[in-house]
Design an enzyme around this catalytic site. Sequence first.
Site, PDB file in Angstrom:
ATOM      1  N   HIS A  76      -5.772   2.975   1.204  1.00 46.04           N
ATOM      2  CA  HIS A  76      -4.905   4.085   1.606  1.00 46.04           C
ATOM      3  C   HIS A  76      -5.450   4.854   2.821  1.00 46.04           C
ATOM      4  O   HIS A  76      -4.743   5.089   3.788  1.00 46.04           O
ATOM      5  CB  HIS A  76      -4.718   5.080   0.469  1.00 46.04           C
ATOM      6  CG  HIS A  76      -4.189   4.458  -0.798  1.00 46.04           C
ATOM      7  ND1 HIS A  76      -3.316   3.405  -0.806  1.00 46.04           N
ATOM      8  CD2 HIS A  76      -4.405   4.760  -2.104  1.00 46.04           C
ATOM      9  CE1 HIS A  76      -3.017   3.096  -2.055  1.00 46.04           C
ATOM     10  NE2 HIS A  76      -3.672   3.893  -2.855  1.00 46.04           N
ATOM     11  N   ASP A 109       0.909  -1.152   0.000  1.00 44.84           N
ATOM     12  CA  ASP A 109       0.000   0.000   0.000  1.00 44.84           C
ATOM     13  C   ASP A 109       0.943   1.195   0.000  1.00 44.84           C
ATOM     14  O   ASP A 109       1.583   1.484   1.013  1.00 44.84           O
ATOM     15  CB  ASP A 109      -0.887  -0.002   1.249  1.00 44.84           C
ATOM     16  CG  ASP A 109      -1.883   1.143   1.211  1.00 44.84           C
ATOM     17  OD1 ASP A 109      -1.468   2.281   0.908  1.00 44.84           O
ATOM     18  OD2 ASP A 109      -3.077   0.915   1.471  1.00 44.84           O
ATOM     19  N   HIS A 110       1.059   1.877  -1.134  1.00 46.28           N
ATOM     20  CA  HIS A 110       2.164   2.839  -1.243  1.00 46.28           C
ATOM     21  C   HIS A 110       2.009   3.998  -0.260  1.00 46.28           C
ATOM     22  O   HIS A 110       2.962   4.710   0.018  1.00 46.28           O
ATOM     23  CB  HIS A 110       2.373   3.304  -2.687  1.00 46.28           C
ATOM     24  CG  HIS A 110       1.392   4.312  -3.182  1.00 46.28           C
ATOM     25  ND1 HIS A 110       0.162   3.967  -3.659  1.00 46.28           N
ATOM     26  CD2 HIS A 110       1.465   5.661  -3.281  1.00 46.28           C
ATOM     27  CE1 HIS A 110      -0.482   5.065  -4.037  1.00 46.28           C
ATOM     28  NE2 HIS A 110       0.288   6.112  -3.810  1.00 46.28           N
TER      29      HIS A 110
HETATM   30  C1  BG6 Z   1      -3.676   4.859  -6.364  1.00 44.80           C
HETATM   31  C2  BG6 Z   1      -5.049   4.980  -6.964  1.00 44.80           C
HETATM   32  O1  BG6 Z   1      -3.598   3.726  -5.549  1.00 44.80           O
HETATM   33  O2  BG6 Z   1      -3.400   6.008  -5.585  1.00 44.80           O
HETATM   34  C3  BG6 Z   1      -5.144   6.235  -7.816  1.00 44.80           C
HETATM   35  O3  BG6 Z   1      -5.324   3.848  -7.749  1.00 44.80           O
HETATM   36  C4  BG6 Z   1      -4.746   7.441  -7.019  1.00 44.80           C
HETATM   37  O4  BG6 Z   1      -6.449   6.410  -8.340  1.00 44.80           O
HETATM   38  C5  BG6 Z   1      -3.401   7.207  -6.336  1.00 44.80           C
HETATM   39  O5  BG6 Z   1      -4.662   8.535  -7.923  1.00 44.80           O
HETATM   40  C6  BG6 Z   1      -3.075   8.340  -5.391  1.00 44.80           C
HETATM   41  O6  BG6 Z   1      -1.750   8.196  -4.951  1.00 44.80           O
HETATM   42  P1  BG6 Z   1      -0.877   9.451  -4.574  1.00 44.80           P
HETATM   43  O7  BG6 Z   1       0.393   8.876  -4.058  1.00 44.80           O
HETATM   44  O8  BG6 Z   1      -0.724  10.275  -5.811  1.00 44.80           O
HETATM   45  O9  BG6 Z   1      -1.677  10.167  -3.532  1.00 44.80           O
END
Ligand code: BG6
Length: 494
Positions: free
Chosen positions: A242, A179-180
């Site tokens: 997230h 989960d980044h």
């Molecule tokens: C991804 C989603 O996991 O996270 C995207 O699939 C979203 O739709 C993105 O735009 C948001 O990540 P970050 O790091 O740009 O907030």
Amino acid sequence: MKADNNCIVIFGASGDLTHRKLIPALYDLYKIGRLSENFSVLGVSRTELDDTQFRQKMREALIKHEKSSGEMLEKFCEHLYYQALNTSDALDYGKLVPRLDELHDKYHTGGNTLYYLSTPPSLYPIIPECLAAHGLNTEEFGWKRIIVEKPFGYDMKTAKELDVQIHRFFEEHQIYRIDHYLGKETVQNLLVLRFSNGLFEPLWNRNFIDYVEITGAESIGVEDRGGYYDGSGAMRDMFQNHLLQVLAMVAMEPPAIINADSMRDEVAKVLHCLHPLSDDDLKNNLVLGQYAQGNIEGEEVKGYLQEKGVPADSNTETFMAVRCQIDNWRWAGVPFYVRTGKRLPVRVTEVVIHFKTTPHPVFSQNAPDNKLIIRIQPDEGISMRFGLKKPGAGFESKEVSMDFRYADLASPSLLTAYERLLLDAMKGDATLFARTDAVHACWKFVQPILDYKAANGRVYEYESGTWGPSEADRLIAKHGKVWRKPSGLMKKKV
Ligand code: BG6
């Protein structure tokens, strides 16, 4: 610390994530010396390419990422290899055996292999089984780890099925669910802020906190991912993973020590305490929205229904706002208002802790409430807001702030989310990866919301460039609160 010598096998190597995030992250790790010279990347997908063609594609992606080329980039590209195969045919995986043997020999990896599933989720159950058919999952020679990208299932049922299927071939200690958001420096900083300062933690509970706001706003639309997004929506795309992970970081109990098990025990524990939302709760405490055309920073943008890959009658939500509660001693009675959406005015992810006001107003003019704003992105930082006296006669108060900007601390070698998480996986540190019980706790909480939406959930239209449907303002106003309307940058007056 450097990563172990290993071979990284990326399934879905011709896809977007590989050239946009994974290869640039590996390159950046290589540049700062966090990968040993003994690493290799084997890209795998159905597209027929050879090593040279794959290297050329990745080289182009890296030049775009770096905005330059050079010797270092060329040296990195020499570590890239490619194998075309039919990813749903177990027999075809036999081709991986000699390729991997050769790479393990050449780079002295001792058999260490990191598999990265960056494919459509329909392949997640298939790839582990096909690898196992050729013994590529066993840890007899070197470790074997598998990184799975979200979504971990489509709902509670499919998440459980996926889990059972992956566990047939890989043990939990080999599985890294990425989960980044957990790789973001400021999300980790939340833990340090809470657990290494005597100042905040005593106040971090129902006695002093009135409510918590969590916002994950994006100004972009679905771009060219309409096909994927329409089957997912804001709930599955952002909220189930997230934002619930961020909520867990805000609300979890302090772990006794920082290691993968004790951290993840606390995360799972708090997610299990989320109060299940009944249909009645949801009637009052959930708002879904879908963006219509509008204007963002002076640019006309189209509505969701006009996006490529989106059916003209789609009822998919691109915005959601929900009031959640946590049933435990620390948080009983404290609402957590969580919202996320695309095509909102700015890109900003932040947590706002609203503290309770004083028990008795001494001055005729009410002082603003005290807030702690934790800005996760962009312009990462923390801002403490409180009331002080306006200079001059009388006792009128105004809100002032004490701000800390993360950029003031950061060294140029600060790792991005993918760099940090890839490195951790190569080092065998699963602390920042989602464990299966936490993923299930998230689905357990989200499933009734999905069911409610399927049965009677209305999706309100909102104009692009606004903060979602006005119903979302009413959701929070009913309880005497307002959403913060942050600007993109903390340094601008907000
Ligand atoms: C991804 C989603 O996991 O996270 C995207 O699939 C979203 O739709 C993105 O735009 C948001 O990540 P970050 O790091 O740009 O907030």
